[in-house]
Design an enzyme around this catalytic site. Structure first.
Site, PDB file in Angstrom:
ATOM      1  N   CYS A  40      40.030  40.744  44.622  1.00 28.58           N
ATOM      2  CA  CYS A  40      39.423  41.790  45.462  1.00 28.58           C
ATOM      3  C   CYS A  40      40.217  43.092  45.463  1.00 28.58           C
ATOM      4  O   CYS A  40      39.700  44.133  45.885  1.00 28.58           O
ATOM      5  CB  CYS A  40      39.269  41.276  46.874  1.00 28.58           C
ATOM      6  N   HIS A  93      38.527  46.752  51.712  1.00 26.86           N
ATOM      7  CA  HIS A  93      37.791  45.650  51.072  1.00 26.86           C
ATOM      8  C   HIS A  93      36.920  44.972  52.139  1.00 26.86           C
ATOM      9  O   HIS A  93      37.393  44.623  53.224  1.00 26.86           O
ATOM     10  CB  HIS A  93      38.790  44.661  50.464  1.00 26.86           C
ATOM     11  N   ASN A 122      30.837  39.457  50.570  1.00 23.19           N
ATOM     12  CA  ASN A 122      32.110  39.873  49.971  1.00 23.19           C
ATOM     13  C   ASN A 122      31.898  39.983  48.458  1.00 23.19           C
ATOM     14  O   ASN A 122      31.786  38.966  47.781  1.00 23.19           O
ATOM     15  CB  ASN A 122      33.170  38.827  50.331  1.00 23.19           C
TER      16      ASN A 122
END
Ligand code: UT7
Length: 352
Positions: free
Chosen positions: A115, A257, A287
């Site tokens: 990520c 993020h 996500n």
């Protein structure tokens, strides 16, 4: 001393068309829309289907970012593709993107840092531009975790979504003319196993076979990663801001993020920044790993929540466990808009 300065010139995104809503997941695991949305903020996510590839998303995001910048593939001389869920281990996805956007002159490579991958890639691309090796770079974050998730594990299957986002960055002749005000990175390998995606390939048949202890799908120790994110990430952000000579309150927007809305809220409390400074764009995407920062930023730009001239903190965190942060002056103009709109925006991007 750097030879050149750097500016962000374009942003683009891409999403697969298939939507999976929280309610749909109740057909696979014991869960509920209420649990997922209250614990994470996610209501739905996109997933690839059929033979759609992660590089299809990367190419579309790259093309959109180039259009935003008023450029084409022929302007690009570096492609860094951040992806931890590739179609192939090799060749790297950057070569597929090179062909897809028509940039045969560009060199490139892939970065697998989960990520935080896109912000790591941004940091690397900036070095190439500042030292004169490249003039214009495409930095892409593209992930399709839907292919690497155990859809019968409720701890992880409700979390991830597929997507891609890209930035075009390019050289300014004067090194002092730079919109990347500061960057910082951290890595804690002692916590590396807290998010992992094992590769289960067996040994040579002439030797003892491997003992596969777990399947080849995403494992995450949610609580540990949550603690790491809330404990460590604000420290790195504050250190990066210090390098830029700014306080947390002087930042216009935080584009973190998009792992979980509760993580973002806890971080903003720790840094004493207001909820209005926080860009939340995860409800429809889940996500999306390396793609989540440009996806959230793009929506905020389209909604005119963020305007050119804003000071942004971009921060990726996750697998590694790793963190990457950039403080950026968003002097980026959408070249797809009419020329009259351009004149107005042009004025607002004059450096102060
Ligand atoms: O992108 C990389 C970075 N990722 C992150 O930063 C993610 C960080 N972690 C998180 O976002 C959160 O930890 C999660 C959203 C993954 C989990 O939320 P949580 O509040 O930490 O829940 P938990 O893991 O403590 O689980 C609470 C309960 C458990 O039941 P018991 O043991 O209390 O009986 C779980 O079994 O919720 C249960 N549970 C579920 N229930 C319904 C876990 N998943 C689900 C589910 N639906 N999908």
């Amino acid at each position: 001393m750097h030879k050149y300065g750097v500016s962000v010139k374009g942003i683009g995104v891409s999403l697969p068309s298939t939507v999976v809503k929280n309610e749909d997941l109740t057909a696979l695991v014991e869960t509920s829309d209420e649990w997922i949305s209250s614990r994470t903020g996610f209501r739905e996510r996109r997933v690839v289907s059929g033979n759609e590839k992660v590089t299809d998303l990367a190419i579309e995001a790259a093309q959109n970012a180039l259009a935003y910048a008023g450029m084409t593939g022929s302007d690009v001389d570096l492609i860094i593709n951040a992806s931890s869920t590739p179609d192939y281990i090799y060749p790297a996805g950057c070569g597929v993107v090179q062909q897809g956007i028509g940039a045969p002159q560009a060199f490139g490579f892939d970065v697998a840092m989960g990520c935080s991958g896109l912000i790591y890639a941004l940091g690397i691309a900036i070095q190439f531009i500042e030292n004169g090796t490249a003039k214009t770079a495409l930095v892409i974050g593209a992930d399709t975790h839907s292919r690497y998730t155990d859809w019968y594990d409720r701890n992880t299957c409700v979390l991830f979504g597929d997507g891609a986002g890209a930035f075009v960055i390019s050289r300014n002749e004067s090194p002092s003319e730079t919109d990347i005000l500061a960057m910082d990175f951290m890595l804690d390998g002692t916590k590396g196993q807290e998010i992992r995606l094992p590769i289960n390939r067996d040994n040579c048949p002439l030797v003892e076979p491997r003992n596969f202890e777990e399947q080849s799908s995403v494992y995450m120790n949610g609580r540990e990663v949550f603690k790491f994110a809330v404990g460590e990430v604000p420290k790195i952000i504050e250190a990066t801001l210090q390098k830029a000579g700014l306080t947390p309150q002087e930042v216009d927007y935080y584009v973190l993020h998009q792992a979980n809305v509760r993580i973002m809220n806890s971080m903003s409390e720790r840094m004493n920044v207001s909820p209005e400074q926080l860009i939340v764009g995860l409800e429809k995407y889940g996500n999306t790993s390396a793609a989540s920062i440009p996806l959230a930023l793009y929506d905020a730009l389209q909604a005119e929540q963020i305007q050119p001239g804003a000071t942004l903190v971009l921060c990726g965190f996750g697998a590694g466990l790793a963190v990457a942060t950039a403080v950026v002056k968003w002097n980026c103009i959408d070249r797809r808009k009419s020329s009259s709109a351009e004149t107005v925006t042009d004025k607002s991007t004059e450096k102060v």
